[in-house]
Write an enzyme that holds these catalytic residues in place. Structure first.
Site, mmCIF file in Angstrom:
data_model
loop_
_atom_site.group_PDB
_atom_site.id
_atom_site.type_symbol
_atom_site.label_atom_id
_atom_site.label_comp_id
_atom_site.label_asym_id
_atom_site.label_seq_id
_atom_site.Cartn_x
_atom_site.Cartn_y
_atom_site.Cartn_z
ATOM 1 N N ASP A 12 -7.939 -5.655 0.279
ATOM 2 C CA ASP A 12 -8.340 -6.450 -0.623
ATOM 3 C C ASP A 12 -8.097 -7.884 -0.354
ATOM 4 O O ASP A 12 -8.742 -8.828 -0.984
ATOM 5 C CB ASP A 12 -7.750 -6.078 -2.222
ATOM 6 C CG ASP A 12 -8.506 -4.886 -2.497
ATOM 7 O OD1 ASP A 12 -9.693 -4.634 -2.332
ATOM 8 O OD2 ASP A 12 -7.813 -3.818 -2.967
ATOM 9 N N HIS A 37 1.070 -1.233 -0.072
ATOM 10 C CA HIS A 37 0.014 -0.016 0.227
ATOM 11 C C HIS A 37 0.917 1.158 -0.119
ATOM 12 O O HIS A 37 1.990 1.330 0.513
ATOM 13 C CB HIS A 37 -0.899 0.083 1.151
ATOM 14 C CG HIS A 37 -2.184 0.972 1.096
ATOM 15 N ND1 HIS A 37 -2.127 2.297 1.233
ATOM 16 C CD2 HIS A 37 -3.388 0.788 0.646
ATOM 17 C CE1 HIS A 37 -3.167 2.764 1.255
ATOM 18 N NE2 HIS A 37 -3.878 1.919 0.742
HETATM 19 N N1 CMC Z 1 4.043 -7.527 -4.941
HETATM 20 C C1 CMC Z 1 5.096 -7.455 -4.885
HETATM 21 N N2 CMC Z 1 5.901 -6.471 -4.882
HETATM 22 C C2 CMC Z 1 5.553 -5.410 -4.452
HETATM 23 C C3 CMC Z 1 4.013 -5.183 -4.313
HETATM 24 C C4 CMC Z 1 3.120 -6.542 -4.563
HETATM 25 N N3 CMC Z 1 1.938 -6.506 -4.194
HETATM 26 N N4 CMC Z 1 3.734 -3.887 -3.915
HETATM 27 C C5 CMC Z 1 4.810 -3.203 -3.832
HETATM 28 N N5 CMC Z 1 5.691 -4.195 -4.335
HETATM 29 C C6 CMC Z 1 7.368 -3.774 -4.396
HETATM 30 C C7 CMC Z 1 7.491 -3.074 -5.748
HETATM 31 O O1 CMC Z 1 7.797 -3.967 -6.824
HETATM 32 C C8 CMC Z 1 8.522 -1.885 -5.091
HETATM 33 O O2 CMC Z 1 9.781 -2.966 -5.162
HETATM 34 P P1 CMC Z 1 11.141 -2.237 -5.662
HETATM 35 O O3 CMC Z 1 11.474 -0.958 -4.622
HETATM 36 O O4 CMC Z 1 12.233 -3.383 -5.641
HETATM 37 O O5 CMC Z 1 10.976 -1.567 -6.916
HETATM 38 C C9 CMC Z 1 8.275 -1.848 -3.900
HETATM 39 O O6 CMC Z 1 7.534 -2.684 -3.414
HETATM 40 C C10 CMC Z 1 7.331 -0.424 -3.712
HETATM 41 O O7 CMC Z 1 6.297 -0.402 -4.501
HETATM 42 P P2 CMC Z 1 5.645 0.508 -5.378
HETATM 43 O O8 CMC Z 1 4.940 -0.200 -6.662
HETATM 44 O O9 CMC Z 1 6.634 1.656 -5.611
HETATM 45 O O10 CMC Z 1 4.680 1.118 -4.218
HETATM 46 P P3 CMC Z 1 3.144 2.015 -4.600
HETATM 47 O O11 CMC Z 1 3.227 2.732 -3.416
HETATM 48 O O12 CMC Z 1 3.775 3.153 -5.729
HETATM 49 O O13 CMC Z 1 2.120 1.131 -5.011
HETATM 50 C C11 CMC Z 1 0.476 -0.428 -4.688
HETATM 51 C C12 CMC Z 1 1.253 0.653 -4.062
HETATM 52 C C13 CMC Z 1 -0.756 -0.595 -4.022
HETATM 53 C C14 CMC Z 1 -0.140 0.025 -6.167
HETATM 54 C C15 CMC Z 1 1.181 -1.804 -4.811
HETATM 55 O O14 CMC Z 1 1.750 -2.076 -3.489
HETATM 56 C C16 CMC Z 1 0.573 -2.713 -5.394
HETATM 57 O O15 CMC Z 1 0.577 -2.981 -6.542
HETATM 58 N N6 CMC Z 1 -0.105 -3.941 -4.965
HETATM 59 C C17 CMC Z 1 -0.958 -5.071 -5.326
HETATM 60 C C18 CMC Z 1 -2.247 -4.333 -5.709
HETATM 61 C C19 CMC Z 1 -3.307 -4.191 -4.641
HETATM 62 O O16 CMC Z 1 -3.374 -5.017 -3.847
HETATM 63 N N7 CMC Z 1 -3.779 -3.024 -4.770
HETATM 64 C C20 CMC Z 1 -4.865 -2.600 -3.529
HETATM 65 C C21 CMC Z 1 -4.371 -1.604 -2.770
HETATM 66 S S1 CMC Z 1 -5.605 -1.177 -1.528
HETATM 67 C C22 CMC Z 1 -7.121 -0.916 -2.041
HETATM 68 C C23 CMC Z 1 -6.896 0.468 -2.723
HETATM 69 O O17 CMC Z 1 -6.917 1.435 -2.168
HETATM 70 O O18 CMC Z 1 -7.199 0.407 -3.754
#
Ligand code: CMC
Length: 429
Positions: free
Chosen positions: A363, A306
Site C-alpha cells: 500500500d 506486514h
Molecule cells: N507503524 C508503527 N508500528 C508498527 C507498524 C506500523 N505500520 N506495524 C507494526 N508496528 C509495530 C507494532 O506496534 C508492534 O510493536 P511492539 O512489538 O512494540 O508492540 C510490532 O511492530 C509488531 O506489530 P503487530 O501489530 O504485532 O504486527 P501484525 O503482524 O499483527 O500487524 C499489520 C501487521 C500490517 C496489521 C501492521 O504492520 C500495521 O498495522 N501496518 C499498518 C497498516 C498497513 O499498512 N496495512 C496494510 C498491510 S499490507 C496489505 C494487506 O495485505 O492488506
C-alpha cells in the site's frame, strides 16, 4: 509414519506429524492435540497457524519473495494482463493466447449487471463508501442466481466465478457514479476489462473516455500485484464463510468487507490521508516517525509493516519503480511521492523500524500511482478488491475441492465466571 515432532505435556508424550511444502515450509499437525492431551493451541491472530494446504501462492516473508503458481510476482506484473494472471490463479497454468481470448470474451459478456441491480444504487446515500456498496451489491447477487447456491456444484461455481470477476468493476464504477450523481455507463464490448472499468468510471453520455494506454497498463499491473496473497485476512474470511458451504456471493461479500479495514486493504486510502496530514501540518518525516513511535499514541505508519514480510514487500518494490516511471511519463510533479520516499528513508534508518523489521508494504506506493492516474481516493480500496477477486475465487475453489476441508470452527480458552447459582431478579441487589 513419516517425520514427526514430539510434544510432552503433564507426563504424556504424543507425536505430531510433519507437513512439508514444496518450498520447505514446515507445519506440525496438531489436530489430535485435544483428543490426545486435552489441550488446544493458543495463537491469537493465527500468526503461527496453518489453516490449509494450498498450491496457489507462495510467500517467503524473510526473503521478500512472492510467487503465484510458481511464477515470480515481478515477472507477472511486467508481462501479464490481469485476466491472464486471473486464469493462472484459477486454473493453475498460464493460458495460451486462444484460451485467454476466449476467457476474456466470456468475462466481458458478464460485465453488465441485471437491470434491477442498477436501481439498488439509488437507495444508497450519496456519500456511501464504495466498499460498503460493493459488499452489499455482491452479496445481493445471490438473489439473482438461486441455482448457484451450492458451492460444490462445479458448473454453477464456474459461472459464479466469472460473474463475480466480471461484475465487480461495474459495481464499483457505478457506486462512484452514484456518489457523483452522474448517469451510469454500461460496459462496452469493444473494450478490454481494464479499459471498460475506466470507461464506466470516467465516461459521460456527452463525452467518451479514451483511456491513456499508460493508465491502463498501470492499473493492469496494480491488479496483478494484488491478485492473491495466500491466507490474508479477507481470503481467510472467504474460506471461513465458504467452509460452511455458504454460496460464493455470500463468501466473497464477506471478503470485500474484511478487506475494507484500514489494517488490511483500507491502508491504501489511509496512507494518502496520512501523507496529506503530514503535508498540511508541516511535520517533517522524522517528526511524524517520532509520533508513530510514541507508544501512548495510536498512530501507525500506514503502508508499513506486514504479518508475513520481514523484508521489503516485493510488490512495494515493483510499485515504487512504477510510481516514478508513471509520474515521469505523465509529467506529474508529485509532492506526495517525494514525501513518501523521505518517510521511507526516515523509517528504514530508525531503530524502532529496524528492530521490528518493518518495511514498506504493497500500500505504500500503490496509492500514489492511483492518485496520479486520477482514481478518486475513496475508490482505492475498491481497486484492491477488484485485484484480489481472482485470489478469493481460486482459494474458494481450492477449499471446496480439498478433502481435508471442514467447517472453520476455532476453539477458545474460557476465562469468564466459573459456575454460579442463578438468582431470581427480585433477589439481586
Ligand atoms: N507503524 C508503527 N508500528 C508498527 C507498524 C506500523 N505500520 N506495524 C507494526 N508496528 C509495530 C507494532 O506496534 C508492534 O510493536 P511492539 O512489538 O512494540 O508492540 C510490532 O511492530 C509488531 O506489530 P503487530 O501489530 O504485532 O504486527 P501484525 O503482524 O499483527 O500487524 C499489520 C501487521 C500490517 C496489521 C501492521 O504492520 C500495521 O498495522 N501496518 C499498518 C497498516 C498497513 O499498512 N496495512 C496494510 C498491510 S499490507 C496489505 C494487506 O495485505 O492488506
Amino acid at each position: 509414519m513419516g517425520e514427526f515432532a514430539e510434544l510432552t505435556f503433564r507426563g504424556r508424550t504424543i507425536r505430531l506429524p510433519v507437513v512439508e511444502g514444496t518450498e520447505g515450509d514446515i507445519g506440525l499437525d496438531v489436530s489430535s492435540l485435544r483428543s490426545e492431551l486435552g489441550a488446544i493451541t493458543m495463537d491469537p491472530g493465527f500468526a503461527n497457524t496453518g489453516s490449509c494446504r494450498s498450491a496457489i501462492t507462495f510467500i517467503d516473508g524473510e526473503q521478500g519473495i512472492l510467487r503465484y503458481r510458481g511464477y515470480d510476482i515481478a515477472d507477472l506484473a511486467e508481462h501479464t494482463t490481469f485476466l491472464e494472471t486471473a486464469m493462472l490463479l484459477l486454473k493453475g497454468e498460464l493460458p495460451t493466447k486462444p484460451e485467454l481470448d476466449a476467457f476474456t470474451e466470456s468475462v466481458k459478456e458478464y460485465m453488465v449487471l441485471h437491470e434491477d441491480v442498477r436501481h439498488f444504487f439509488n437507495a444508497f446515500p450519496k456519500d456511501a463508501h464504495p466498499m460498503a456498496v460493493a459488499g452489499a451489491v455482491v452479496g445481493s447477487l445471490s438473489t439473482f442466481y438461486p441455482e448457484a447456491m451450492d458451492p460444490r456444484n462445479v458448473e454453477e461455481s464456474r459461472e459464479s466465478c466469472r460473474r463475480l470477476l466480471a461484475k465487480l468493476p461495474t459495481i464499483i464504477a457505478w457506486s462512484y457514479k452514484h456518489s457523483r450523481g452522474r448517469p451510469m455507463a454500461y460496459p462496452h464490448h469493444s473494450m478490454g476489462y481494464v479499459e471498460n472499468f475506466l470507461h464506466m468510471l470516467f465516461s459521460a453520455p456527452y463525452r467518451d473516455y479514451v483511456p491513456d494506454p499508460l493508465v491502463v497498463r498501470a492499473l493492469e499491473m496494480i491488479f496483478v500485484l494484488h491478485a492473491d496473497h495466500e491466507q490474508n485476512c479477507s481470503t481467510s474470511t472467504v474460506r471461513v464463510v465458504g467452509s460452511a458451504q455458504a454460496n460464493m456471493f455470500a463468501a466473497i461479500s464477506a471478503g470485500v468487507w474484511a478487506l475494507w479495514g484500514p489494517l488490511h486493504g483500507g491502508a491504501n486510502q489511509a496512507l494518502i490521508e496520512m501523507l496529506e496530514h503530514i503535508r498540511q501540518s508541516g511535520l517533517t518525516p522524522r517528526q511524524f516517525i517520532d509520533q508513530v513511535k510514541n507508544k501512548t499514541s495510536t498512530i501507525r505508519l500506514m503502508g508499513f509493516g506486514h504479518r508475513v514480510y520481514k523484508n521489503y514487500d516485493p510488490r512495494a518494490k515493483v510499485l515504487k519503480k512504477a510510481a516514478f516511471e508513471a509520474l515521469e511519463r505523465l509529467g506529474i510533479q508529485n509532492e506526495l511521492l517525494d514525501l513518501a520516499v523521505r518517510l521511507e528513508e526516515a523509517a528504514l534508518t530508525d531503530d524502532y523500524f529496524i528492530e521490528r523489521k518493518l518495511y514498506p508494504n504493497v500500500d505504500f506506493y500503490s496509492g500514489i500511482i492511483l492518485k496520479a492516474i486520477g482514481i478518486p481516493l475513496t475508490m482505492f480500496t475498491a481497486i484492491f478488491a477488484i485485484g484480489r477477486m481472482p485470489g478469493w475465487l481460486a482459494q474458494f475453489h481450492e477449499m471446496q475441492r480439498d478433502p481435508e476441508t471442514r467447517i472453520a470452527r476455532p476453539r477458545q480458552v474460557y476465562t469468564g465466571q466459573a459456575r454460579r447459582d442463578f438468582l431470581p431478579i427480585e433477589q439481586r441487589g
